[in-house]
Motif scaffolding. Structure first.
Motif, PDB file in Angstrom:
ATOM      1  N   CYS A  82      48.380 -22.724 -52.758  1.00 53.88           N
ATOM      2  CA  CYS A  82      49.422 -22.015 -51.766  1.00 53.88           C
ATOM      3  C   CYS A  82      48.968 -20.587 -51.302  1.00 53.88           C
ATOM      4  N   HIS A 112      56.523 -23.177 -52.484  1.00 53.73           N
ATOM      5  CA  HIS A 112      56.343 -23.757 -51.352  1.00 53.73           C
ATOM      6  C   HIS A 112      55.993 -22.668 -50.165  1.00 53.73           C
ATOM      7  N   ARG A 142      56.186 -21.706 -46.059  1.00 52.95           N
ATOM      8  CA  ARG A 142      56.840 -22.012 -44.910  1.00 52.95           C
ATOM      9  C   ARG A 142      56.151 -20.922 -43.787  1.00 52.95           C
ATOM     10  N   HIS A 192      52.388 -31.708 -47.797  1.00 53.30           N
ATOM     11  CA  HIS A 192      52.402 -31.467 -49.229  1.00 53.30           C
ATOM     12  C   HIS A 192      50.889 -31.123 -49.588  1.00 53.30           C
ATOM     13  N   TRP A 213      54.782 -26.618 -46.133  1.00 55.14           N
ATOM     14  CA  TRP A 213      53.584 -27.210 -47.082  1.00 55.14           C
ATOM     15  C   TRP A 213      54.366 -26.898 -48.505  1.00 55.14           C
ATOM     16  N   THR A 214      54.800 -28.299 -49.075  1.00 59.34           N
ATOM     17  CA  THR A 214      55.394 -28.329 -50.164  1.00 59.34           C
ATOM     18  C   THR A 214      54.514 -28.518 -51.539  1.00 59.34           C
ATOM     19  N   SER A 215      55.045 -28.510 -52.692  1.00 65.36           N
ATOM     20  CA  SER A 215      54.014 -28.351 -53.926  1.00 65.36           C
ATOM     21  C   SER A 215      54.552 -29.671 -54.702  1.00 65.36           C
ATOM     22  N   SER A 221      59.463 -34.846 -55.017  1.00 71.80           N
ATOM     23  CA  SER A 221      60.107 -33.564 -54.110  1.00 71.80           C
ATOM     24  C   SER A 221      61.269 -33.156 -54.592  1.00 71.80           C
ATOM     25  N   SER A 224      61.827 -29.330 -53.517  1.00 68.18           N
ATOM     26  CA  SER A 224      61.486 -29.208 -52.101  1.00 68.18           C
ATOM     27  C   SER A 224      62.654 -29.821 -51.127  1.00 68.18           C
TER      28      SER A 224
END
Ligand code: ZN
Length: 385
Positions: free
Chosen positions: A45, A70, A72, A91, A150-152, A158, A161
């Motif tokens: 990240c 995450h 942004r 993601h 972009w999420t983890s 999810s 997120s």
């Protein structure tokens, strides 16, 4: 509004950047980022945050306790007044534990780039990064704020997120999802099934199977009867499926089973089918006298119905033709975070990421020369939304 020839310009400029795109992809894949390992995920990240910072994005890292953070990124438009927001969603987590690189290293061969998470969906993130770079350098007018998220934890449902994705989607006029496309022609996913999981738990009564069988209530028999009933709810033509994927039950031989349970996978194309499947499940009654049923769970990702992607797809097809390729569409039986945004009624186009194959498998790879095309397509969509 951008000039008519701009998709071609974007493509020409992005094609020259393919070597840099592959360099960033290599770095990104080498930073393994399994959904369940926070420290490595956070490093990945951080790398992404730096890449966006370098190119002038406004970066926010959204800290998480258990999962990876995450990311942004906001890009204010190059006009004075923004007139809305566009969301680019994806993601960076993968299904591969740390160390997978030893047996599955990043490599480029025969025009393909191989490695864990290349296709699902790190190449998609790289495409978005360079789409952003090209829009800026070519000074293509963009009138809306663009948020890249972009999420983890997409690969594990999810949970950390979802609310953030939904909040961001509600502020947006359109959502572009960088999940991989399908097949060698890179079809976009204009509909996706709704996906759910439920537990069907049966409580019976234990008894000696030889000495006092009349005192027992066999939870396994009850579960088997319920599964036979549930199986008939499948309607493949309509795309409604319910499958017992895992069953557990009983304790030992000689003992009538007191407990049994099944994990059910449920899918449907339509929200109405999803609701009726759920209500049928929750109205199940025991077949054996004295048995008790306990049901939990249900649909988690609502379906992404084509009505929410049709208009964006028509524009994408038109822009692709200007870039120089023909774009097709298909329906996918699996869900993504795009299901959440479409269910809110926000126009959502999914499958805008890499062209390749082998998601979640040893053969995972992307087609390198498709990267600039797809990046140009995303950039053109952002400029015309
Ligand atoms: Zn994915």
């Amino acid at each position: 509004m951008a000039q008519p020839s701009f998709p071609k310009l974007l493509y020409a400029s992005l094609r020259k950047r393919l070597p840099q795109m592959l360099d960033v992809l290599r770095e990104l894949v080498r930073l393994e980022s399994p959904s369940l390992e926070k420290a490595p995920a956070d490093r990945c990240c951080g790398f992404l945050a730096d890449q966006w910072l370098l190119r002038g994005g406004i970066v926010h890292i959204l800290k998480r306790e258990e999962r990876g953070d995450h990311l942004r990124v906001v890009w204010p438009p190059n006009t004075n007044r923004a007139t809305g927001q566009l969301l680019v969603l994806g993601h960076y987590d993968t299904v591969y534990p740390t160390g997978t690189l030893t047996s599955m290293p990043f490599r480029i061969s025969g025009g393909k780039a191989y490695g864990p998470g290349t296709f699902d969906m790190k190449a998609g993130i790289v495409q978005a990064l360079f789409a952003f770079e090209a829009l800026q350098e070519l000074k293509i007018p963009v009138t809306k704020n663009i948020v890249f998220l972009w999420t983890s934890d997409e690969e594990i449902g999810s949970k950390s997120s979802r609310s953030m994705i939904e909040t961001e989607a509600k502020r947006s006029d359109a959502v572009f999802v960088l999940e991989p496309s399908i097949g060698p022609r890179g079809l976009l996913k204009t509909s996706r099934k709704g996906v759910g999981e439920a537990e069907l738990i049966v409580h019976g009564r234990a008894a000696h199977a030889g000495l006092s069988p009349e005192k027992g209530i066999n939870a396994i028999h009850e579960l088997a009867a319920q599964i036979a009933r549930i199986e008939r709810w499948n309607n493949l033509r309509r795309g409604v499926t319910i499958n017992a994927d895992i069953v557990h039950g009983g304790s030992r031989t000689n003992v009538i089973a007191e407990h049994a349970q099944a994990t059910l996978d449920m899918r449907a194309w339509r929200a109405s089918d999803m609701r009726s499947l759920e209500s049928r499940l929750y109205s199940l009654k025991p077949v054996h006298r004295g048995a008790k049923l306990h049901i939990t769970g249900g649909f988690d990702r609502p379906p992404l119905e084509r009505k929410h992607s049709a208009t964006l797809f028509t524009r994408a097809k038109f822009l692709a033709r200007q870039i120089g390729f023909s774009l097709g569409e298909t329906a996918a039986g699996g869900g993504s975070d795009g299901n959440y945004t479409a269910a809110l009624g926000i126009p959502t186009l999914d499958g805008l990421g890499a062209v390749g194959d082998g998601a979640h498998a040893k053969t995972e790879h992307i087609i390198a020369k498709a990267m600039p095309q797809r990046a140009a397509l995303l950039a053109a969509l952002l400029a015309t939304s």
